[in-house]
Scaffold this active site. Structure first.
Site, PDB file in Angstrom:
ATOM      1  N   ASP A  33     -17.460  16.104  41.820  1.00 56.48           N
ATOM      2  CA  ASP A  33     -17.798  17.259  40.966  1.00 56.48           C
ATOM      3  C   ASP A  33     -18.064  18.528  41.787  1.00 56.48           C
ATOM      4  OD1 ASP A  33     -17.926  15.129  39.126  1.00 56.48           O
ATOM      5  OD2 ASP A  33     -20.104  15.009  39.305  1.00 56.48           O
ATOM      6  N   GLU A 202     -14.714  16.545  29.652  1.00 56.28           N
ATOM      7  CA  GLU A 202     -15.883  17.057  30.371  1.00 56.28           C
ATOM      8  C   GLU A 202     -15.433  18.059  31.439  1.00 56.28           C
ATOM      9  OE1 GLU A 202     -17.334  13.307  31.693  1.00 56.28           O
ATOM     10  OE2 GLU A 202     -15.915  13.155  33.357  1.00 56.28           O
TER      11      GLU A 202
END
Length: 319
Positions: A33, A202
């Site tokens: 991420d 997401e």
């Protein structure tokens, strides 16, 4: 640096040349991420420490002058500072404002009725130490079916700060106070707008290029091989975000599970890099994720060309 270049030229360093040619992942360890940004002509990457949720309770940061050689800044913040975070901290979003450095994060894999969600911390230096700004989540509740995770904070052309966030296949946007201590209402007096594009799962991200709003997100399951990145282009930060296509996905010769990215623009140049995580071939654990970088290219119409994952990453400045 001159001595190193000379040594490479005459072949004195032998095996080191192959190490220089292979830059992906950009630093060792399991990190995911990644949020990339430029602070004062230095490139920074703020990733998730990829581990079981009970261990994923701190953040490291990495800085570089050339996108190739990276310095680690360990434990810029952890759950000793964020006292309400007891299970998993991940997916940083960062920015600088008025000489302060802000660090947004998700914590606790929150569900309805639980404490957790999106927090914010602040520091005087990009490397921290960061202090919890609120002592509680900025967003705790579940609105429009979106788990409060994977936030990206975006500064619009007029100076307004919006935050895009959401898991569980729903994406919301909110308007932030200028000191990031809370939310402001939109013109219609609402506080949350759902802007979910087709196939969204997401990891939202936004940047502006040539006056257009490029909205990006991850699709598929983060634990599996089919994770990927798709995008849309709009005339407004509110969308609508009509899916154009996939630009990053698994490559059976390189890696699987490629997603949850950010974009770095080189200062004063029309050059863009995508920073993302992927799962090395042969690795099957959900936590086996490494951070990589590739250059992004656009066609004459401004569409993002498909990105081919590489082991080389960004070329070393000596090449």
């Amino acid at each position: 640096m001159k001595a190193l270049k000379t040594a490479l030229t005459i072949g004195l360093l032998g095996p080191l040349t192959s190490l220089i040619a292979q830059q992906n992942p950009i630093f060792p360890g399991n990190y995911a991420d990644p949020e990339g940004i430029v602070y004062d002509n230095t490139y920074w990457v703020f990733p998730t420490y990829s581990a079981p949720y009970g261990e994923q309770l701190f953040f490291d940061a990495f800085s570089s002058k050339d996108l190739v050689n990276w310095q680690k800044h360990p434990r810029i913040i952890d759950n000793k500072e964020v006292t309400w975070a007891h299970q998993a901290m991940w997916a940083p979003a960062v920015l600088e404002k008025d000489g302060k450095y802000y660090f947004f994060f998700a914590a606790n894999d929150v569900h309805e009725g639980e404490i957790g969600g999106i927090g914010v911390a602040v520091a005087d230096n990009p490397a921290g130490p960061y202090k919890d700004l609120l002592g509680k989540p900025l967003i705790n509740k579940i609105v429009n079916g979106a788990q409060p995770i994977d936030q990206f904070v975006f500064k619009d052309k007029d100076g307004t700060y919006y935050m895009y966030y959401g898991g569980w296949k729903h994406c919301n946007m909110v308007k932030l106070k200028s000191d990031f201590t809370g939310l402001l209402p939109f013109d219609d007096d609402t506080y949350y707008k759902e802007v979910t594009p087709e196939n969204y799962v997401e990891g939202p991200f936004m940047f502006i290029k040539d006056g257009k709003y490029y909205f990006m997100w991850s699709e598929g399951g983060w634990t599996g091989p089919d994770y990927k990145v798709a995008y849309a282009i709009a005339d407004s930060p509110f969308g609508p975000f009509e899916r154009i296509g996939t630009i990053l996905e698994q490559d059976n010769e390189i890696a699987t599970g490629a997603g949850h990215h950010s974009v770095i623009k080189v200062p004063n140049e029309e050059k863009y890099f995508i920073v993302y995580h992927r799962r090395p071939l042969g690795k099957t654990s959900a936590h086996d994720r490494v951070t990589c970088i590739e250059e992004m290219h656009f066609d004459d119409n401004g569409l993002i060309l498909p990105i081919k994952m590489t082991f080389e990453g960004v070329k070393h400045p000596l090449e």
